[in-house]
Scaffold this active site. Structure first.
Site, PDB file in Angstrom:
ATOM      1  N   THR A  88       0.817  -1.215   0.000  1.00  0.00           N
ATOM      2  CA  THR A  88       0.000   0.000   0.000  1.00  0.00           C
ATOM      3  C   THR A  88       0.854   1.270   0.000  1.00  0.00           C
ATOM      4  O   THR A  88       0.721   2.115  -0.887  1.00  0.00           O
ATOM      5  CB  THR A  88      -0.926   0.008   1.234  1.00  0.00           C
TER       6      THR A  88
ATOM      7  N   GLU B 114       9.216  10.344   8.965  1.00  0.00           N
ATOM      8  CA  GLU B 114       8.027  11.186   9.172  1.00  0.00           C
ATOM      9  C   GLU B 114       6.735  10.376   9.059  1.00  0.00           C
ATOM     10  O   GLU B 114       5.768  10.611   9.776  1.00  0.00           O
ATOM     11  CB  GLU B 114       8.014  12.331   8.142  1.00  0.00           C
TER      12      GLU B 114
ATOM     13  N   LYS C 104       3.841   4.272  18.673  1.00  0.00           N
ATOM     14  CA  LYS C 104       3.896   5.646  18.163  1.00  0.00           C
ATOM     15  C   LYS C 104       4.226   6.650  19.260  1.00  0.00           C
ATOM     16  O   LYS C 104       5.030   7.564  19.062  1.00  0.00           O
ATOM     17  CB  LYS C 104       2.575   6.001  17.490  1.00  0.00           C
TER      18      LYS C 104
END
Lengths: 406, 406
Positions: free
Chosen positions: A11, A124, A200
């Protein structure tokens, strides 16, 4: 021409190809020389596709290709992604990755190699998808001591909680809707148990402190135990329930956890609904700010990877040391030592027991829902250790949820 | 040591001094060498202050000082700020400014000089205060074609509109509260007439296109004519009214305006209240994202200036060409040629006139407030020229407000 190789044409990898193709002219203008995909590593052949001729199956064909400036790692997982990225950096190539598991597990080592080889290891896209949180922390807020970085970092769970909140669905129903829409995996554990959010917030806390924060030290709870009654209480109190990845920084200590929390309307993250992500940053000078957007998705994530590539074209010959963290380790404070205001549900409505609870939790607010044989309290700020001891002592607890009430 | 000079020691200038002092150790770590304020240009002497010895009154003492690497311009206004900044750049110094008027009026020329002299002219603090919108556009979203950048860019007017919305105050009352709290100037024209927002959206549109967008070409309306009845209608329709600086980019054309708009709850900017700012960015790959925070204030703005200084320490020897825009001019499409859905109030409730209006505005939604001798319509999407012609033809118009309804 700036040549890149994409590892893993799933993806995100195919999204990177698409962004580079679609915004080709713009990227040429931004970088001067332009960006070209020279090789794609995948186990598939993609016969008949326009990128068929770029496909290779051996990482050596990329590592040993001196014309390749940047390796884009979008395979996911930690192995062989780690070995491939390490070897790419060791061979003097820059790397950008969207792979949060890789960054959380091996970021410290990879950042060190990048510094030693004077190349860049950018990521990022690993947190927040199209939300530019990492450059915001490392560049735009370069002059800030961070006090807090807290986010709704997982679109799947946020979608489920939004459905439960706005449509009164129970967890199982909301999860199966999310699965039907492709927002949740068939095995949703990584999302609903909070593991994705944990990784995260560990990355963001590492960036905020400049030291390695180990995700395994972060207390992590998921949303599977949140039920419709919790949302009825929340609604009654004009609150919502969100899964937070929470990190606070105080006197060199890091407080971090992942858990569902009850949030009031004034909180900047209250309005972050559906599959969207939002991240609140508080600095000692700037006060609070919030970034909101698509936390996942093919093109937003790929766009973040491409922004990394553009940044690399501007820092070809030097390691951007502010992007990342050093070798030092930063412990996370034990969850027992953190303080919260707790929402807690108790069985029954026995007057004596209610009094006993109120005596235990001084100044606690009582909450009653019509027709329920239970009651709830919202405590003052107290240490988790003391709170749990008190609960243990009282018994008849249905559950508790930490709150974000001013 | 990286030496800076501050021009103008007012709110922002003294804030920069404070941030550098307060976060000194951190800045040394981030920049390697550390940042020191070497000189301050001000007409005042500041006797007895700790910075007294740094004060100079002649710009030459700064321009001709070879030890000064960066000039921080926080004077405001275009003259002599322009001449000082131009001379600083011409002398090979980097410049960062918080001065939006300077950037909007002379940005093109100053950016050109900076390119020629291979230094940097940064202005993160000129738009959005502590919101890192400029680096987000120029770096984090470097690979994006922008479709829209729209913001609530003025805290004063947002505070006034929030008060009108939530407390039913009229404009005058809300303005005087804002003035008492120091959120509005005694002469509030630049804020309430939309001029401040206009300059900011012109800067953002210039960054998005890479060309000079002249703020004088941007159709600008303020909020002085918004009344309590408008908010009653808005509430009735579950909308709010916000002052938008709006810019859209399509096929090389720029559509931009500043005006109060009726916004629905799903809009990312709906929840931006009080003195906060919010900026929504839509790119062709990333979709929509939103940045939220303190749009003004001493320390948030100063923090943005300091982030610019840190960025300069990392780009001492090169001009960061992606930050800014080129010499080319980009026209703004005439407001008459833009399309909107309009909310429009008409006098009276005459059935025949209502029918005539509905015939003119096909598919328009009618809105009636109890006890008001008037009615309102919300039109379909239509061109402003056609809308105004139709209004002119119908007469009995009280007012119209553009809407952001999907």
């Amino acid at each position: 021409m700036f040549n890149i190789a994409i590892l893993g044409f799933g993806t995100v990898g195919s999204g990177v190809y698409e962004v580079i193709k679609e915004n080709n002219t713009l990227l040429k203008k931004k970088t001067g020389e332009g960006i070209a995909v020279k090789k794609i590593l995948d186990i598939r052949e993609f016969p008949g596709s326009e990128w068929e001729s770029l496909v290779v199956h051996d990482i050596k064909e990329i590592i040993e290709d001196n014309d390749i400036d940047v390796v884009v790692e979008t395979m996911g997982g930690t192995s062989p992604a780690f070995e491939f990225v390490r070897d790419a950096l060791l061979s003097g190539k820059h790397v950008t990755t969207s792979n949060k598991a890789l960054v959380a597990a091996h970021g410290t080592e990879l950042l060190k190699i990048a510094r030693e080889k004077n190349v860049n290891f950018f990521f990022e896209a690993s947190v927040g998808g199209g939300i530019p949180i990492i450059r915001t922390i490392t560049e735009s807020y370069a002059g800030e001591h961070f006090k807090e970085i807290t986010g709704i970092l997982n679109g799947t769970t946020n979608y489920i909680l939004t459905k439960m909140d706005t449509e009164g669905e129970d967890f199982e129903k909301a999860l199966s809707t999310a699965q039907e829409l492709g927002y949740a995996e068939r095995n949703p554990e990584a999302d609903v148990e909070g593991y994705d959010t944990c990784i995260k917030i560990a990355i963001l806390a590492s960036l905020a402190t400049g030291k390695e924060v180990n995700f395994e030290e972060i207390h992590t709870e998921g949303i599977t135990k949140i039920d419709t009654t919790d949302f009825e209480y929340a609604k009654h109190m004009k609150l919502s329930i969100k899964l937070f990845g929470d990190s606070k920084f105080e006197d060199g200590k890091v407080f971090a956890f992942v858990a569902p929390v009850m949030v009031e309307r004034d909180h900047p993250l209250y309005m972050v609904n559906d599959v969207f992500n939002g991240i609140m940053v508080e600095g000692n000078m700037l006060g609070k700010s919030m970034l909101y957007g698509s936390g996942a998705g093919k093109l937003p994530t790929a766009s973040a990877v491409v922004a990394d590539i553009v940044a690399i074209t501007k820092n070809k010959d030097k390691n951007v040391a502010t992007f990342g963290w050093g070798d030092e380790k930063q412990n996370v404070v034990d969850m027992n030592e953190t303080s919260h205001k707790y929402f807690v549900r108790f069985k029954g409505r026995d007057a004596k027991f209610i009094d006993k609870c109120k005596e235990t939790f001084k100044n606690a607010k009582e909450v009653y829902l019509d027709g329920k044989d239970e009651f709830a309290l919202v405590t003052d700020l107290m240490k988790e250790r003391d709170f749990l001891a008190a609960l243990n002592n009282l018994g008849d607890v249905i559950k508790y949820i930490r709150t974000k009430i001013a």
